[in-house]
Design a protein around this motif. Structure first.
Motif, PDB file in Angstrom:
ATOM      1  N   PRO A   1      14.594  19.253   6.302  1.00  0.00           N
ATOM      2  CA  PRO A   1      15.259  20.561   6.485  1.00  0.00           C
ATOM      3  C   PRO A   1      16.110  20.923   5.277  1.00  0.00           C
ATOM      4  O   PRO A   1      16.362  22.102   5.038  1.00  0.00           O
ATOM      5  CB  PRO A   1      16.140  20.340   7.717  1.00  0.00           C
ATOM      6  N   GLN A   2      16.511  19.904   4.517  1.00  0.00           N
ATOM      7  CA  GLN A   2      17.338  20.166   3.339  1.00  0.00           C
ATOM      8  C   GLN A   2      16.604  20.999   2.301  1.00  0.00           C
ATOM      9  O   GLN A   2      17.214  21.644   1.475  1.00  0.00           O
ATOM     10  CB  GLN A   2      17.750  18.841   2.680  1.00  0.00           C
TER      11      GLN A   2
ATOM     12  N   SER B   1      14.846  28.811   2.704  1.00  0.00           N
ATOM     13  CA  SER B   1      15.230  30.046   3.405  1.00  0.00           C
ATOM     14  C   SER B   1      16.625  29.918   4.014  1.00  0.00           C
ATOM     15  O   SER B   1      17.269  30.921   4.298  1.00  0.00           O
ATOM     16  CB  SER B   1      14.210  30.363   4.498  1.00  0.00           C
ATOM     17  N   THR B   2      17.093  28.668   4.190  1.00  0.00           N
ATOM     18  CA  THR B   2      18.440  28.512   4.771  1.00  0.00           C
ATOM     19  C   THR B   2      19.532  28.510   3.700  1.00  0.00           C
ATOM     20  O   THR B   2      20.702  28.532   4.034  1.00  0.00           O
ATOM     21  CB  THR B   2      18.554  27.181   5.548  1.00  0.00           C
ATOM     22  N   PHE B   3      19.136  28.495   2.435  1.00  0.00           N
ATOM     23  CA  PHE B   3      20.127  28.334   1.379  1.00  0.00           C
ATOM     24  C   PHE B   3      21.152  29.463   1.314  1.00  0.00           C
ATOM     25  O   PHE B   3      22.354  29.175   1.175  1.00  0.00           O
ATOM     26  CB  PHE B   3      19.440  28.154   0.011  1.00  0.00           C
ATOM     27  N   PRO B   4      20.706  30.733   1.376  1.00  0.00           N
ATOM     28  CA  PRO B   4      21.725  31.793   1.305  1.00  0.00           C
ATOM     29  C   PRO B   4      22.775  31.646   2.400  1.00  0.00           C
ATOM     30  O   PRO B   4      23.973  31.757   2.147  1.00  0.00           O
ATOM     31  CB  PRO B   4      20.914  33.077   1.491  1.00  0.00           C
ATOM     32  N   ASN B   5      22.317  31.347   3.610  1.00  0.00           N
ATOM     33  CA  ASN B   5      23.245  31.166   4.723  1.00  0.00           C
ATOM     34  C   ASN B   5      24.205  30.020   4.457  1.00  0.00           C
ATOM     35  O   ASN B   5      25.428  30.162   4.595  1.00  0.00           O
ATOM     36  CB  ASN B   5      22.428  30.900   6.003  1.00  0.00           C
ATOM     37  N   GLN B   6      23.665  28.872   4.042  1.00  0.00           N
ATOM     38  CA  GLN B   6      24.511  27.699   3.792  1.00  0.00           C
ATOM     39  C   GLN B   6      25.551  27.989   2.725  1.00  0.00           C
ATOM     40  O   GLN B   6      26.736  27.661   2.871  1.00  0.00           O
ATOM     41  CB  GLN B   6      23.656  26.519   3.318  1.00  0.00           C
ATOM     42  N   ILE B   7      25.082  28.600   1.641  1.00  0.00           N
ATOM     43  CA  ILE B   7      26.007  28.835   0.525  1.00  0.00           C
ATOM     44  C   ILE B   7      27.050  29.867   0.919  1.00  0.00           C
ATOM     45  O   ILE B   7      28.227  29.737   0.569  1.00  0.00           O
ATOM     46  CB  ILE B   7      25.210  29.232  -0.734  1.00  0.00           C
ATOM     47  N   PHE B   8      26.627  30.877   1.695  1.00  0.00           N
ATOM     48  CA  PHE B   8      27.595  31.878   2.157  1.00  0.00           C
ATOM     49  C   PHE B   8      28.729  31.211   2.937  1.00  0.00           C
ATOM     50  O   PHE B   8      29.915  31.390   2.630  1.00  0.00           O
ATOM     51  CB  PHE B   8      26.890  32.916   3.033  1.00  0.00           C
TER      52      PHE B   8
ATOM     53  N   SER C   1      11.606  24.552  10.891  1.00  0.00           N
ATOM     54  CA  SER C   1      11.782  25.662  11.814  1.00  0.00           C
ATOM     55  C   SER C   1      13.272  25.946  11.960  1.00  0.00           C
ATOM     56  O   SER C   1      14.122  25.120  11.641  1.00  0.00           O
ATOM     57  CB  SER C   1      11.209  25.299  13.167  1.00  0.00           C
ATOM     58  N   THR C   2      13.552  27.118  12.453  1.00  0.00           N
ATOM     59  CA  THR C   2      14.946  27.438  12.708  1.00  0.00           C
ATOM     60  C   THR C   2      15.239  27.412  14.199  1.00  0.00           C
ATOM     61  O   THR C   2      16.358  27.587  14.626  1.00  0.00           O
ATOM     62  CB  THR C   2      15.280  28.828  12.174  1.00  0.00           C
TER      63      THR C   2
END
Lengths: 156, 247
Positions: free
Chosen positions: A13-14, A18-25, A3-4
């Motif tokens: 969570p790793q 869906s969180t990857f674009p945010n993390q990489i950005f 969940s977010t």
């Protein structure tokens, strides 16, 4: 998957793609900023500190080397002077030894002559004295004899 | 959220990406707890390297010593492993190292977020190393870079087999490179959290779990530094392969 919001994580969570674009950005943003900091501030500063230190150390080493050279030069000079003084001293010792020997020989000769003279003189005087004393004894015995004769003739 | 039962331990909760500014929804641009801790590590790095050595002291103070130690440690490592030509890539490798090191170390603070425990982060870093090294290899050596896979010192009959092995191991590099770091970080933090959960459940008598937390924490202090070191030294090794292919 995860969940977010404030629910607890389901699985890892790793692996929530869906969180990857945010993390990489954000990673790219901070990597670029950090790289700029490293390139613009950290490396020049560190290299500057290092170069300064290197310069001072090298300067000190060069100075020490110079001093060492001068010291060895001075040592050489001292050695030379010492050698010179030694040889001079040897020479002086040699010549003075010879002189002394010569003078001693001369003095010995002189003293021999002087003693011979003295002995001669003494012998002469002794002879004189002996002669003198013989004469005196003769004279005295003559006087004594005449006195004795006088007394004896007076007593009779 | 952990009040449902005494043994309700959520060791993975600490890794949840949480958009702390925008609230509920996570867009690609939302400022998250992860971004916050990247920012904190950026500030810490600036503090150590810029504030700490602002006086350019000849005889370094405490902070400047740390900065110099890290800087010349990486510099010497690159020269040792990849040679003088490797020094050209020093800014990149050093950036990588301090980003990972500070992320790992700051992640040990209670309530902090360890961005290096995320496979997206380490995977991106490892992949960029992989791609960069491959490009450098081809640019510097042309097709001779392929000698890396054709081991001329091995007997001719073995070479095709070794070729397959080498190619596979080459392409596995970014995977092992990233999972090693993220896995280590995640495992350590999860273990600490599990013991912390035990301690919470046991209340005042929780001597054993607290002792275990202390021990694991001490171990983690070593692991975070070693993993940052390992990531960097592997980067140097890969760079060396690219600069001097052919075993």
């Amino acid at each position: 998957m995860a969940s977010t919001s404030d629910n607890s994580a389901v699985g890892m969570p790793q692996l929530d793609f869906s969180t990857f674009p945010n993390q990489i950005f954000w990673l790219v943003v901070f990597c670029v900023v950090l790289f700029a900091i490293v390139k613009l501030f950290i490396i020049p500063r560190m290299e500057d500190i290092f170069a300064n230190r290197r310069k001072i150390i090298d300067g000190n080493i060069a100075k020490a080397e110079e001093i060492r050279l001068r010291v060895s030069e001075i040592e050489k000079l001292i050695e030379e002077e010492l050698q010179k003084a030694k040889s001079q001293c040897d020479e002086i010792m040699n010549t003075s030894g010879n002189n002394i020997k010569e003078q001693m020989a001369l003095a010995l000769e002189d003293s021999k002559i002087a003693t011979a003279q003295l002995i001669n003189e003494a012998e002469g005087r002794l002879k004189e004295l002996r002669d003198g004393s013989e004469a005196a004894i003769e004279k005295m015995s003559e006087e004594l004899a005449s006195e004795i004769i006088n007394r004896i003739s007076k007593g009779r | 959220m952990e009040k449902q039962s005494a043994f309700n331990i959520h060791p993975m909760d600490q890794f949840i990406i949480d958009p702390i500014l925008t609230g509920e929804s996570l867009e690609w641009y939302s400022f998250t707890n992860q971004a916050l801790w990247m920012l904190i590590s950026l500030v810490s790095i600036s503090f150590v390297f810029i504030y700490g050595s602002r006086k350019h002291q000849l005889v370094p103070g405490r902070l400047q010593s740390i900065a110099e130690l890290l800087y010349f440690f990486i510099r010497d490592m690159i020269i040792d492993i990849a040679g003088q030509e490797g020094l050209r890539y020093f800014p990149y490798i050093f950036t990588l190292f301090i980003l990972i090191l500070f992320g790992n170390v700051l992640g040990l603070l209670p309530y902090s977020f360890t961005y290096t425990s995320h496979i997206a982060v380490t995977g991106f870093l490892a992949l960029s190393v992989f791609i960069a090294v491959t490009i450098i290899g081809f640019v510097k050596n042309g097709l001779r870079f392929l000698n890396l896979f054709w081991i001329s010192s091995a007997p001719l009959t073995l070479r095709p087999i070794l070729l397959i092995i080498e190619v596979i191991s080459y392409f596995v590099r970014p995977v092992s490179h990233s999972i090693r770091l993220a896995g280590n970080m995640m495992a350590g933090h999860a273990v600490i959290k599990v013991f912390a959960g035990f301690a919470g459940a046991l209340g005042l008598g929780a001597i054993a779990p607290i002792f275990a937390i202390t021990a694991v924490y001490g171990l983690e202090m070593l692991v975070v530094v070693i993993q940052a070191y390992v990531f960097t030294i592997l980067t140097c090794v890969y760079l060396n392969d690219a600069l001097h292919p052919g075993h």
